[in-house]
Every structure is written in structure tokens, then in C-alpha cells.
Scaffold this motif. Structure first.
Motif, PDB file in Angstrom:
ATOM      1  N   GLY A   1      27.033  35.463  12.338  1.00 57.00           N
ATOM      2  CA  GLY A   1      27.300  36.288  11.168  1.00 57.00           C
ATOM      3  C   GLY A   1      26.020  36.738  10.480  1.00 57.00           C
ATOM      4  O   GLY A   1      24.900  36.367  10.855  1.00 57.00           O
ATOM      5  N   GLY A   2      26.196  37.549   9.437  1.00 54.08           N
ATOM      6  CA  GLY A   2      25.050  38.071   8.694  1.00 54.08           C
ATOM      7  C   GLY A   2      24.897  37.411   7.335  1.00 54.08           C
ATOM      8  O   GLY A   2      25.505  36.376   7.041  1.00 54.08           O
ATOM      9  N   GLY A   3      24.072  37.996   6.523  1.00 58.56           N
ATOM     10  CA  GLY A   3      23.845  37.459   5.194  1.00 58.56           C
ATOM     11  C   GLY A   3      22.932  36.250   5.185  1.00 58.56           C
ATOM     12  O   GLY A   3      22.436  35.806   6.236  1.00 58.56           O
ATOM     13  N   PRO A   4      22.721  35.683   4.029  1.00 55.49           N
ATOM     14  CA  PRO A   4      21.816  34.521   3.923  1.00 55.49           C
ATOM     15  C   PRO A   4      22.272  33.334   4.760  1.00 55.49           C
ATOM     16  O   PRO A   4      21.448  32.642   5.370  1.00 55.49           O
ATOM     17  CB  PRO A   4      21.844  34.197   2.431  1.00 55.49           C
ATOM     18  CG  PRO A   4      22.273  35.460   1.756  1.00 55.49           C
ATOM     19  CD  PRO A   4      23.185  36.135   2.710  1.00 55.49           C
ATOM     20  N   GLU A   5      23.593  33.089   4.810  1.00 54.04           N
ATOM     21  CA  GLU A   5      24.083  31.956   5.580  1.00 54.04           C
ATOM     22  C   GLU A   5      23.806  32.151   7.066  1.00 54.04           C
ATOM     23  O   GLU A   5      23.360  31.218   7.759  1.00 54.04           O
ATOM     24  CB  GLU A   5      25.595  31.791   5.348  1.00 54.04           C
ATOM     25  CG  GLU A   5      26.239  30.661   6.133  1.00 54.04           C
ATOM     26  CD  GLU A   5      25.743  29.285   5.720  1.00 54.04           C
ATOM     27  OE1 GLU A   5      26.022  28.313   6.447  1.00 54.04           O
ATOM     28  OE2 GLU A   5      25.081  29.178   4.663  1.00 54.04           O
ATOM     29  N   GLY A   6      24.070  33.369   7.576  1.00 49.86           N
ATOM     30  CA  GLY A   6      23.791  33.640   8.976  1.00 49.86           C
ATOM     31  C   GLY A   6      22.310  33.534   9.293  1.00 49.86           C
ATOM     32  O   GLY A   6      21.927  33.015  10.350  1.00 49.86           O
ATOM     33  N   GLU A   7      21.464  34.021   8.398  1.00 46.19           N
ATOM     34  CA  GLU A   7      20.019  33.933   8.628  1.00 46.19           C
ATOM     35  C   GLU A   7      19.556  32.481   8.630  1.00 46.19           C
ATOM     36  O   GLU A   7      18.687  32.082   9.418  1.00 46.19           O
ATOM     37  CB  GLU A   7      19.272  34.725   7.541  1.00 46.19           C
ATOM     38  CG  GLU A   7      19.452  36.226   7.636  1.00 46.19           C
ATOM     39  CD  GLU A   7      18.842  36.798   8.907  1.00 46.19           C
ATOM     40  OE1 GLU A   7      17.846  36.207   9.400  1.00 46.19           O
ATOM     41  OE2 GLU A   7      19.359  37.803   9.413  1.00 46.19           O
ATOM     42  N   ARG A   8      20.145  31.670   7.748  1.00 47.97           N
ATOM     43  CA  ARG A   8      19.739  30.252   7.693  1.00 47.97           C
ATOM     44  C   ARG A   8      20.105  29.544   8.996  1.00 47.97           C
ATOM     45  O   ARG A   8      19.291  28.792   9.557  1.00 47.97           O
ATOM     46  CB  ARG A   8      20.443  29.588   6.516  1.00 47.97           C
ATOM     47  CG  ARG A   8      20.090  28.114   6.327  1.00 47.97           C
ATOM     48  CD  ARG A   8      20.850  27.519   5.151  1.00 47.97           C
ATOM     49  NE  ARG A   8      22.272  27.421   5.436  1.00 47.97           N
ATOM     50  CZ  ARG A   8      22.825  26.426   6.138  1.00 47.97           C
ATOM     51  NH1 ARG A   8      22.067  25.455   6.635  1.00 47.97           N
ATOM     52  NH2 ARG A   8      24.119  26.400   6.330  1.00 47.97           N
ATOM     53  N   LEU A   9      21.325  29.790   9.481  1.00 47.99           N
ATOM     54  CA  LEU A   9      21.729  29.164  10.732  1.00 47.99           C
ATOM     55  C   LEU A   9      20.897  29.674  11.898  1.00 47.99           C
ATOM     56  O   LEU A   9      20.520  28.904  12.796  1.00 47.99           O
ATOM     57  CB  LEU A   9      23.210  29.433  10.990  1.00 47.99           C
ATOM     58  CG  LEU A   9      24.204  28.772  10.032  1.00 47.99           C
ATOM     59  CD1 LEU A   9      25.631  29.222  10.333  1.00 47.99           C
ATOM     60  CD2 LEU A   9      24.114  27.247  10.141  1.00 47.99           C
ATOM     61  N   ALA A  10      20.603  30.980  11.910  1.00 47.82           N
ATOM     62  CA  ALA A  10      19.792  31.541  12.998  1.00 47.82           C
ATOM     63  C   ALA A  10      18.399  30.911  13.012  1.00 47.82           C
ATOM     64  O   ALA A  10      17.868  30.570  14.076  1.00 47.82           O
ATOM     65  CB  ALA A  10      19.702  33.062  12.855  1.00 47.82           C
TER      66      ALA A  10
END
Length: 610
Positions: free
Chosen positions: A547-556
């Protein structure tokens, strides 16, 4: 022991020109977005090694003539060249100069496959057993994370039986001999079960019709054979009689047909006679008119035609005109002519009356002839139908009954023969059941001798893999993943005690589980001595499901951090993702690509996205 596999370069032959890109690095990141060809080149790389489950895109199929990859193994540096037209792969050892003859991707008639040769270079045995197969495609599911499978099935589209055997062999739970023992034991027991089931069904069939002895079946067979012969003889006898009566009926049918022809001719004669009568009536009327006129012309005129008053007598020479009463020298001549005209008119009228009478008589005779022909035709048709009803129909019914009886008797005879064969087959089946049961017992005893060690080794292997998997998966999402283990039965991952299928509603966790599983395979190949998998992983867009957004970036960032820390000098990771690695480990090599700078440098962009 784990083999070596390092991709060094990948190239494509387009319009007689080879070009491509370098892959040789401990961790090679293809920083590629949509349209750059990241998935295309990863599929093509494994297709060049002989894989059959990968799907080449139209860019490859339409533009390229061949694909070539250069890779290093324990026995040297190799190139594998896939000819797309012939679907054959040529292997060349650049270290020794050894050239392997072109091998088919999909072999026929027992040929050696290109994928099997590639597996041998990795140190993995290509196996075909009754329980499953170890192929380039099943191994591919462990070293290549395909983009379109990253958020779904654990092992892509590979069959479960093949994948289970591949996991046991590649993780060192079973060596090749033990794997074949297990497969043979399972196949032998399955065969014994099938034979026992066939025997049981055969016995049940015999019980359903009363368990007759062979003597009873022979007597029944003789009795039904005699019945068949009797019915066949009856059919033959009735058939001969029918041939005679059909001949007689055919003659009578011909007579009836001739009667109909006579009737048709008589009807035509009646029509012709009736058509001639109107002309005769018209002729008689005209002759009567002419006769009346002649009689009128011959009759003396005593009154004036206009006023009808009596004419006055006049004097003069010669006979007097009957009309004007004046002398008329030509009166005798005209009277003679009128007398002749009257005689001819009478003759014509008499002839017309005679002709009309003849025509009427002819019409009457034609009608009578037609009536007689109609009666004859009806009599002949009834005679033929009556003959068929009396002589042919009963015999045809008798023949039908004889044929039905013969069919029924033959069916009973065949049933008795089948039961007789079943009786003989039952003896053979009992011998076969005994033999296959003994073979299954022997195979199971051989497998049982090795099974104890295999089961214990499976538990220890699953325990070690679980530890490695937990160390990799939990740091990727410590707030979401409480536990991460490998199921000892299936060797598949579980997150928070749930399988990937149960996690399907959470695409992020599924993607993380896939990436962690493939990194676990890489770490197991490096640290566990019995693992046969190469120290290599190609991860194609493993972060698409986060996914996108801050949560997706954190997981990536967390997943990429684990990828970077897992890399090492004794292995290779090829990572295709547009994300920037949060770390720069030693041996990292990054190349950036997009739709304007594709991975296949000389491909036509107008053909569509790569």
C-alpha cells in the motif's frame, strides 16, 4: 550442500543485435518503475534456463529472436541461449569451452530437458517419482518471487505434490534415495489399495448374481447358445418365406400400378370427349340457324316486309315477283338456288345432329370406361394390400420376435461369458492383490527403516527454518507480526499462527510473508549444510502489496532494510523495486530504469509497455 548461482548478464537478440544489462553484484537493485521491463527481464532470465511456467510478454515474443543469460555456478561460468522460435536452449561453459547440444524446453519421447540440465548445474537432482517431480519450475518457486504471485499463493502455480517433494529434497529432509523410497512406498500402497478395491467389487458382483460355479456357468452358456441357434434358424426360415411373398406382393403391386395407369388414361379420354362436346353443340346450333334462314328464303312473300299489307296483283310478262307482284324473269333461277340452299342446310343440320350424337356416345363410353378402370384399380390395390396383411405382415412380426429373442439370448450368453471370465479374472486378481500387498509391505518396511530419521530431521529442519523465518519476518513488521513459524508438515509459513490463505484479507502481511520466506530460503542455503538450494534470490516487486502512504512507506523501509542486511558476499539478491534502499550494504549495485530508459535498451517502446 547448497550450490552456487550468480547471474552475471542478460541479453536479447533483436534485429540481429545483442544488447542487455549487467547483473553481477552481491545485491543488484533494478530500480525500475512501471513500463521499464522489470518483470519482463526476470521472466525471460528463467525462461532461458528452461522454465516452462513463466509467461513471456508480447515484447519478447514479437521483437526478440533469442534470450541469453550468463551465470556462474560451482563448475564455471555458463551462458544459456534460448531460441524462441525452436524453443531449444544451448548451454556453453565459458570456463572450459564445453558446449551442450541444444536441449528442448518441453521435451518429447524421453528427451533430456533444458531445465533438468540447469538444475544439475545448481547441484539439485531432477527427479520424477510416482509421488511427484523435482523440476526447474518447482525450484524456481523457491528462488524467484514473481510479482503476480507476491500477494497470493505461496508457491505460485506449481502443483502441490511436486512442491512437497521439492521442499523435502531441497531442504535436505530426504536425500534422493530416501525420496524415491517414500514415493515407491506410497505408490505401492496405493496400487495395493486399488487392487484390493477391485477384488472387493468383483466379489460383490459375483455375490449379486448368486455365486455360480464354473460348471453352472458352462451349462448356462450351452443352454443360451442353443437358444440363440434356434432363434437364428427361425429368423432364416421366416426370411425365406418373406422373400417368396415379397416377390408375389411385388407382382401384385405392379398390377395395381398398371390399373392406375389405365384409370389415368380413361380419365384423360373422358376429359377429351367432354372438351369436344361444346364445339358440336355450337355447330348444331349454327346449322339450325342456316336451315331456318333457307326455309324462310324459300317461302313466298305475300305481305310487305314493312307494313305487312297484302301486295296488289300486277300484270306483265313472266312470273310475278312474290313481293312486289311485278313481272320477274329471274324468279325461277332464284327459286332453284334457294331450294338448293335449303337442301344443303338440311344436310348440314342432319350431319351436325349425327356428329353431336356420336360425341355424346363417345363421352358416355369414356365415362363408363373410366368407371370400370377405377373399379379395377381399387380391386387390384385392395388385393395387394390384403395379400400383404395376410401373408407378409404376420411373417414380419414373427421375424421381429425371433430377432428380439436372438438378441436377448445373445445378451444372456454374453453375460454368462463375462461371469465366466470374471471367475477366471477373480483368481488372477486374488494373486495380484497378494503380490501387490507384499510389494507394498516390502516398500513400506524399507521406507520405515529411513522414516524415523527423516521425521526427526523434518522436525529439526522446521525448527531451524522457523528460527530463521522469525528473525527475518518479525523485524519487517514488529507491530503486526507476533509470531512467525514454518509448519513442519507443509514447510509453508505461518504468521500469527495463521496460514497465508487465512491472511489473504491482509495483502500487506501476505507480501511481507512472501518476501520473508524467500529471504529465509537464501539464509537457509547459506547456513544449513543439507539444503540444496542455490544461494540466490530474485525478488520482483515484492512491495507492491504494502500500500501507499506513510504506513506503506514504513513497511517498505523495514522490508528493504532486512533485504539489505541479509545480503552477503557468498550469495546474490536481484531486487526489482522503484523504492530506495534505506541502507547501502557492501556489494550493492543500483541501476535506475523507467519507460524512457528500459532494461531492454534496444526494444521498441511503441509495442507497448515492457
Amino acid at each position: 550442500m547448497a550450490g552456487k548461482l550468480v547471474f552475471l548478464r542478460e541479453e536479447f537478440l533483436i534485429k540481429q543485435k545483442w544488447d542487455g544489462f549487467e547483473l553481477g553484484a552481491e545485491i543488484r537493485q533494478l530500480k525500475a518503475g512501471i513500463g521499464s521491463g522489470g518483470s519482463t527481464v526476470s521472466e525471460a532470465a528463467f525462461a532461458a534456463l528452461g522454465a516452462t511456467t513463466v509467461v513471456l510478454t508480447p515484447v519478447i515474443v514479437e521483437q526478440c529472436d533469442a534470450i541469453r543469460v550468463e551465470f556462474a555456478t560451482d563448475d564455471g561460468v555458463w551462458t544459456a541461449t534460448l531460441d524462441l522460435a525452436s524453443q531449444h536452449v544451448t548451454f556453453l561453459n565459458k570456463t572450459t569451452g564445453e558446449v551442450e547440444e541444444p536441449l528442448p524446453v518441453r521435451p518429447e519421447a524421453g528427451e533430456r530437458a533444458a531445465g533438468a540440465f540447469a538444475l544439475e548445474r545448481m547441484g539439485i537432482p531432477a527427479m520424477e517419482t510416482p509421488r511427484g517431480n523435482v523440476t526447474i519450475d518447482t525450484v524456481l518457486a523457491l528462488v524467484y518471487l514473481q510479482q503476480h504471485h507476491a500477494g497470493r499463493d505461496t508457491f505460485g502455480s506449481v502443483g502441490a505434490a511436486d512442491m512437497n517433494l521439492t521442499l523435502e529434497v531441497c531442504f535436505g529432509i530426504l536425500d534422493e534415495a530416501a525420496a524415491r523410497l517414500k514415493a515407491r512406498a506410497k505408490a505401492a500402497r496405493s496400487q495395493a489399495t486399488r487392487d484390493a478395491t477391485a477384488l472387493r467389487k468383483a466379489v460383490e458382483r459375483r455375490q449379486s448374481y448368486g455365486l455360480p460355479t464354473s460348471f453352472e456357468l458352462d451349462m448356462d452358456q450351452e443352454r443360451h447358445a442353443k437358444t440363440v441357434d434356434q432363434h437364428v434358424a427361425a429368423v432364416r426360415s421366416v426370411g425365406q418365406e418373406l422373400d417368396h411373398h415379397h416377390g408375389v406382393a411385388t407382382g401384385r403391386d405392379a398390377e395395381a400400378a398398371r390399373g392406375l395407369q389405365v384409370l389415368s388414361a380413361a380419365a384423360a379420354t373422358v376429359d377429351q370427349a367432354h372438351q369436344a362436346l361444346p364445339q358440336l353443340y355450337e355447330r348444331r346450333g349454327l346449322t339450325r340457324q342456316h336451315l331456318a334462314s333457307a326455309e324462310e328464303a324459300l317461302r313466298p312473300r305475300t305481305h310487305c316486309p314493312d307494313c305487312e299489307q297484302p301486295l296488289q296483283d300486277r300484270t306483265g310478262g313472266g312470273p310475278l315477283c312474290p313481293l312486289c307482284r311485278q313481272p320477274d324473269p329471274r324468279l325461277p333461277e332464284r327459286q332453284a338456288q334457294r331450294t338448293q340452299d335449303l337442301a344443303r342446310a338440311k344436310d348440314a343440320a342432319a350431319a351436325a345432329i349425327t356428329a353431336l350424337g356420336s360425341g355424346q356416345q363417345a363421352a358416355q363410353k369414356a365415362v363408363e370406361a373410366r368407371r370400370k378402370a377405377e373399379q379395377d384399380a381399387q380391386r387390384l390395390a385392395g388385393r395387394s394390400a390384403a395379400y400383404r396383411a395376410q401373408e407378409i405382415t404376420p411373417r414380419e412380426a414373427a421375424r421381429a420376435r425371433a430377432l428380439a429373442g436372438a438378441r436377448e439370448a445373445r445378451a444372456k450368453l454374453e453375460a454368462v461369458k463375462a461371469r465366466r471370465q470374471e471367475l477366471a479374472h477373480l483368481v488372477e486378481l486374488e494373486k495380484k492383490v497378494t503380490s501387490t500387498a507384499q510389494q507394498a509391505d516390502i516398500a513400506e518396511s524399507e521406507w520405515a527403516a529411513a522414516e524415523g530419521d527423516a521425521q526427526e530431521h523434518r522436525k529439526q529442519t522446521a525448527k531451524q527454518l522457523s528460527q530463521i523465518y522469525a528473525d527475518i519476518a518479525i523485524p519487517m513488521a514488529p507491530d503486526k507480526i507476533r509470531s512467525a513459524v514454518i509448519d513442519p508438515k507443509t514447510l509453508a509459513p505461518k504468521i500469527n499462527n495463521r496460514t497465508l490463505r487465512q491472511l489473504a484479507c491482509s495483502a500487506g502481511l501476505v507480501s511481507i510473508a512472501h518476501a520473508a520466506y524467500h529471504l529465509m530460503v537464501l539464509e537457509a542455503a547459506r547456513s544449513m549444510p543439507l539444503v540444496l538450494l542455490p544461494r540466490f534470490q530474485w525478488l520482483d516487486a515484492p512491495l507492491d502489496g504494502l500500500g501507499g502512504g506513510p504506513e506503506g512507506e514504513r513497511l517498505a523501509d523495514a522490508v528493504l532494510t532486512v533485504c539489505a542486511t541479509t545480503s552477503g558476499s557468498d550469495s546474490q539478491i536481484v531486487l526489482t523495486t522503484p523504492h530506495t534502499l534505506p541502507l547501502s550494504p557492501r556489494g550493492l549495485h543500483v541501476t535506475e530504469h523507467d519507460s524512457n530508459h528500459p532494461l531492454i535498451p534496444h526494444a521498441r517502446l511503441e509495442s507497448g509497455e515492457l
